[in-house]
Structure formats: C-alpha cells, structure tokens
Design a protein around this motif. Sequence first.
Motif, short mmCIF file in Angstrom:
data_model
loop_
_atom_site.label_atom_id
_atom_site.label_comp_id
_atom_site.label_asym_id
_atom_site.label_seq_id
_atom_site.Cartn_x
_atom_site.Cartn_y
_atom_site.Cartn_z
N TRP A 192 23.40 23.28 -19.66
CA TRP A 192 22.55 24.34 -18.90
C TRP A 192 21.23 24.82 -19.56
O TRP A 192 21.52 25.40 -20.88
CB TRP A 192 23.30 25.34 -18.49
CG TRP A 192 24.36 24.95 -17.52
CD1 TRP A 192 24.28 24.30 -16.09
CD2 TRP A 192 25.89 25.02 -17.61
NE1 TRP A 192 25.55 24.08 -15.49
CE2 TRP A 192 26.36 24.62 -16.39
CE3 TRP A 192 26.66 25.67 -18.72
CZ2 TRP A 192 27.82 24.51 -16.11
CZ3 TRP A 192 28.15 25.63 -18.24
CH2 TRP A 192 28.75 25.09 -17.01
N CYS B 10 16.56 23.78 -13.25
CA CYS B 10 17.17 22.80 -12.33
C CYS B 10 16.09 21.62 -12.30
O CYS B 10 15.00 21.70 -12.57
CB CYS B 10 17.39 23.33 -10.99
SG CYS B 10 18.70 24.65 -10.80
N THR C 288 21.96 21.32 -11.81
CA THR C 288 21.69 22.41 -12.59
C THR C 288 21.98 22.17 -14.31
O THR C 288 21.72 23.19 -14.94
CB THR C 288 22.82 23.35 -12.33
OG1 THR C 288 24.22 22.93 -12.44
CG2 THR C 288 22.75 23.85 -10.73
N TYR D 217 19.03 29.73 -6.53
CA TYR D 217 19.88 28.42 -6.55
C TYR D 217 20.76 28.53 -5.65
O TYR D 217 21.03 27.41 -4.73
CB TYR D 217 20.16 28.14 -7.89
CG TYR D 217 21.68 27.32 -7.96
CD1 TYR D 217 21.46 26.14 -7.71
CD2 TYR D 217 22.91 28.06 -8.39
CE1 TYR D 217 22.71 25.40 -7.79
CE2 TYR D 217 24.00 27.17 -8.25
CZ TYR D 217 23.92 25.73 -7.83
OH TYR D 217 25.14 25.16 -8.09
N SER E 189 26.71 21.44 -9.98
CA SER E 189 26.57 23.05 -9.72
C SER E 189 26.97 23.71 -10.84
O SER E 189 27.68 23.15 -11.79
CB SER E 189 27.31 23.28 -8.51
OG SER E 189 28.75 23.20 -8.63
#
Length: 178
Positions: free
Chosen positions: A43, A53, A69, A149, A163
């Motif tokens: 991330w 993203c 993500t 998001y 996610s």
Amino acid sequence: MHVETEKEFLKCFDDQDNIIKPQPRNVVHTKPYSIWHGIVDVWFLNNNSEILCTKRSEKLEGNPGKWQTYLGGHVRAEHDFLETAQREISEEVGLFLNPSDFKLVISGKREDFMHVYERYAVLYNGGPLSLNFADEEVIEAKWFSFDEYIGNKKDYPDNWCNSITSDLYKKALEVLGL
C-alpha cells in the motif's frame, strides 16, 4: 498472462510455513488450490493519509480494468518477500525503492487461495503522473482519502478487485508514523 509467466517457479511452503520445492505458477494455480505460495501486497500512503489506488489494465487476465488499493505479486522461487516487493513496485509503477522504504504491516496466510503473504506500506508523496506504467499492468493511479475510497467502493463495487480494511489502513498509517 504470458506463457513464460505461467511457467515461472514460485516460492512454496508446507503447512508449517517451511520452504519446499518451488512449483510453476500454473501448477500452483490449479484448482482446487493445494500448494501454499508467497505473495506480496504494497500500500502507498502519503502525508495526507491518502491511499494511492491504481487501475489494472484491460489486457490482464485477472480483474481487468478494476481499481485496487495495493500493488504486488507472487514471490518467485529465487526471491524473498521484500525483494519481490521492490521488483513489483519497479515493474508496475517504475519506482526504485530501498528495502528500508517498505514497512511491514502484517504477515499471514489466506487459505482460500493458499497464499502466504506479507503486506507492506510505503510512504510516498509523489504525484500519480510521476509514475511509469511501463509493464502495462497498471494504466492509471490516483490518490483517495480513506472515506473517498470506501464511498467509491460502496457505490461502484464492480469497479474494485481488492481492498484495505479500516483496521489495516490504521495499522499502515501507524507503521509509517502518520
């Protein structure tokens, strides 16, 4: 997916997380899944606590054209998790990061896909336009606040393929000192 990718050998594990003989990706991905194999997720967050993203290419076999993500991929037989994180980020968005840029958020197993995973967070304050999508797996990127998001995923669930939970988001911020 390319034929050479299907035949690449992945790092595999037994039920006790010991490394075992590598297996080709196409064998590991034969259903029903029966071989534990390594994957990495990364991330990207910035100083505003936004999450980067990215949109997957329509050319990809898995989840084409969907937003995600995290970036990442499978651990090749000859690499470890951190080396894989570095390679995937270099390939997918053209950034060459130091091992110290990756902060481990969580590691574990996902039984439904037989994944042994490590998930990292990276502090990145660059703009999406400064990224290079040379391998064409990713075609677009943009920053989202966590609430944006969540709202987008709720309103357009078919546009998303992975996610980050609220708990993991908070933990990623924590390991980055945000």
